[in-house]
Design a protein around this motif. Structure first.
Motif, PDB file in Angstrom:
ATOM      1  N   PHE A  22      39.118  37.093  29.115  1.00 30.65           N
ATOM      2  CA  PHE A  22      38.666  38.333  30.371  1.00 30.65           C
ATOM      3  C   PHE A  22      39.798  39.001  30.758  1.00 30.65           C
ATOM      4  CE2 PHE A  22      34.670  34.831  31.181  1.00 30.65           C
ATOM      5  CZ  PHE A  22      33.953  36.334  29.752  1.00 30.65           C
ATOM      6  N   VAL A  23      41.119  38.140  30.347  1.00 32.99           N
ATOM      7  CA  VAL A  23      42.475  38.706  31.282  1.00 32.99           C
ATOM      8  C   VAL A  23      43.100  39.453  30.205  1.00 32.99           C
ATOM      9  CG1 VAL A  23      42.491  37.325  33.113  1.00 32.99           C
ATOM     10  CG2 VAL A  23      43.618  36.298  31.018  1.00 32.99           C
ATOM     11  N   ARG A  24      42.628  39.197  28.790  1.00 32.68           N
ATOM     12  CA  ARG A  24      44.198  39.392  27.965  1.00 32.68           C
ATOM     13  C   ARG A  24      44.408  41.217  28.050  1.00 32.68           C
ATOM     14  NH1 ARG A  24      41.800  38.018  23.420  1.00 32.68           N
ATOM     15  NH2 ARG A  24      42.797  36.144  23.997  1.00 32.68           N
ATOM     16  N   ARG A  28      46.763  41.203  37.262  1.00 34.92           N
ATOM     17  CA  ARG A  28      46.560  41.067  38.737  1.00 34.92           C
ATOM     18  C   ARG A  28      45.876  41.833  38.924  1.00 34.92           C
ATOM     19  NH1 ARG A  28      44.718  40.337  42.485  1.00 34.92           N
ATOM     20  NH2 ARG A  28      44.685  39.018  43.945  1.00 34.92           N
ATOM     21  N   THR A  29      45.993  43.023  38.858  1.00 35.30           N
ATOM     22  CA  THR A  29      45.235  44.083  39.841  1.00 35.30           C
ATOM     23  C   THR A  29      43.501  43.956  39.662  1.00 35.30           C
ATOM     24  OG1 THR A  29      46.444  46.105  38.869  1.00 35.30           O
ATOM     25  CG2 THR A  29      47.334  45.191  41.387  1.00 35.30           C
ATOM     26  N   ASP A  30      43.539  43.943  38.363  1.00 35.43           N
ATOM     27  CA  ASP A  30      41.895  44.632  37.602  1.00 35.43           C
ATOM     28  C   ASP A  30      41.261  43.244  38.223  1.00 35.43           C
ATOM     29  OD1 ASP A  30      43.083  46.552  35.663  1.00 35.43           O
ATOM     30  OD2 ASP A  30      43.894  45.105  34.636  1.00 35.43           O
ATOM     31  N   LEU A  31      41.844  42.811  38.755  1.00 32.70           N
ATOM     32  CA  LEU A  31      40.994  41.829  39.304  1.00 32.70           C
ATOM     33  C   LEU A  31      39.431  41.582  40.960  1.00 32.70           C
ATOM     34  CD1 LEU A  31      41.807  37.780  38.489  1.00 32.70           C
ATOM     35  CD2 LEU A  31      40.656  39.308  37.953  1.00 32.70           C
ATOM     36  N   MET A  36      32.871  42.835  38.165  1.00 31.06           N
ATOM     37  CA  MET A  36      32.763  42.361  37.335  1.00 31.06           C
ATOM     38  C   MET A  36      33.305  41.331  36.014  1.00 31.06           C
ATOM     39  SD  MET A  36      29.706  43.635  33.972  1.00 31.06           S
ATOM     40  CE  MET A  36      30.064  44.934  34.769  1.00 31.06           C
ATOM     41  N   ARG A  37      34.417  41.816  36.310  1.00 33.69           N
ATOM     42  CA  ARG A  37      35.534  41.119  35.291  1.00 33.69           C
ATOM     43  C   ARG A  37      35.900  39.752  36.339  1.00 33.69           C
ATOM     44  NH1 ARG A  37      38.043  42.114  31.472  1.00 33.69           N
ATOM     45  NH2 ARG A  37      37.411  44.237  31.845  1.00 33.69           N
ATOM     46  N   ARG A  38      35.976  39.871  37.893  1.00 34.72           N
ATOM     47  CA  ARG A  38      36.597  39.080  38.697  1.00 34.72           C
ATOM     48  C   ARG A  38      35.864  37.439  38.571  1.00 34.72           C
ATOM     49  NH1 ARG A  38      36.862  42.013  42.996  1.00 34.72           N
ATOM     50  NH2 ARG A  38      35.301  41.663  43.543  1.00 34.72           N
ATOM     51  N   PHE A  83      33.399  32.057  49.209  1.00 30.76           N
ATOM     52  CA  PHE A  83      33.859  33.758  49.686  1.00 30.76           C
ATOM     53  C   PHE A  83      34.770  33.499  50.230  1.00 30.76           C
ATOM     54  CE2 PHE A  83      32.276  29.618  51.642  1.00 30.76           C
ATOM     55  CZ  PHE A  83      33.356  29.286  52.764  1.00 30.76           C
ATOM     56  N   ASP A  84      36.119  32.887  49.933  1.00 27.83           N
ATOM     57  CA  ASP A  84      37.416  32.855  49.959  1.00 27.83           C
ATOM     58  C   ASP A  84      38.413  32.428  48.641  1.00 27.83           C
ATOM     59  OD1 ASP A  84      39.424  32.947  51.577  1.00 27.83           O
ATOM     60  OD2 ASP A  84      39.134  30.945  52.357  1.00 27.83           O
ATOM     61  N   ILE A  85      37.643  33.148  47.417  1.00 32.17           N
ATOM     62  CA  ILE A  85      38.243  32.365  46.084  1.00 32.17           C
ATOM     63  C   ILE A  85      39.898  33.482  46.413  1.00 32.17           C
ATOM     64  CG2 ILE A  85      38.463  32.982  44.078  1.00 32.17           C
ATOM     65  CD1 ILE A  85      35.413  32.668  43.783  1.00 32.17           C
ATOM     66  N   ASN A  86      40.427  32.648  46.012  1.00 30.34           N
ATOM     67  CA  ASN A  86      42.464  33.943  46.557  1.00 30.34           C
ATOM     68  C   ASN A  86      42.623  34.006  44.468  1.00 30.34           C
ATOM     69  OD1 ASN A  86      44.661  33.257  46.374  1.00 30.34           O
ATOM     70  ND2 ASN A  86      45.217  32.020  46.990  1.00 30.34           N
ATOM     71  N   LEU A  87      42.855  35.411  44.743  1.00 26.00           N
ATOM     72  CA  LEU A  87      42.432  35.619  43.180  1.00 26.00           C
ATOM     73  C   LEU A  87      44.280  35.779  42.358  1.00 26.00           C
ATOM     74  CD1 LEU A  87      40.721  38.797  43.351  1.00 26.00           C
ATOM     75  CD2 LEU A  87      39.955  36.944  42.699  1.00 26.00           C
ATOM     76  N   ASP A  88      44.898  35.144  43.176  1.00 23.35           N
ATOM     77  CA  ASP A  88      46.696  34.778  43.198  1.00 23.35           C
ATOM     78  C   ASP A  88      46.281  33.663  41.989  1.00 23.35           C
ATOM     79  OD1 ASP A  88      47.734  36.989  43.798  1.00 23.35           O
ATOM     80  OD2 ASP A  88      48.229  36.662  45.497  1.00 23.35           O
TER      81      ASP A  88
END
Length: 117
Positions: A22-24, A28-31, A36-38, A83-88
């Protein structure tokens, strides 16, 4: 290793490989830009953690270098604090933790009995 443990570890590897796919070739900004990817990435990590939670104590002892509490804990965090996922943290986990996890789990599957439940 029991057939049930082998099955769960196989699920862990499959979910980890999906997360990496999914991240290939993504940034990071794509999330941020692609919900849908996130969601797909989050779900893959949830599945990995749920499978890990089902691995028996004896298999965990056999694979004592796997960070079982952290894997299950991340799953719990993603599910209960959705509701509070840290995407980093999610991004870093996929890129930094999953490749060595897959590298460790694949041989465990290969050496376990091939009979699945």
């Amino acid at each position: 290793m029991s057939p049930a443990d082998r099955w769960r570890i196989l699920h862990m590897v499959e979910a980890a490989e999906q997360a990496l796919a999914f991240v290939r070739n993504r940034q990071r900004t794509d999330l941020e830009a692609d919900p849908m990817r996130r969601l797909a990435l989050t779900r893959a990590i949830e599945i990995l953690g749920e499978a890990a939670a089902q691995v028996s104590d004896s298999a965990r002892i056999e694979l004592d270098d796997i960070p079982w509490p952290q894997i299950v804990g991340m799953r719990n965090r993603l599910v209960h604090a959705y509701f509070d996922i840290n995407l980093d943290i999610l991004w870093d986990t996929v890129h930094l933790a999953l490749p060595p996890l897959i590298a460790r789990l694949k041989p465990a599957i290969a050496h376990a009995s091939p009979d699945l439940d």
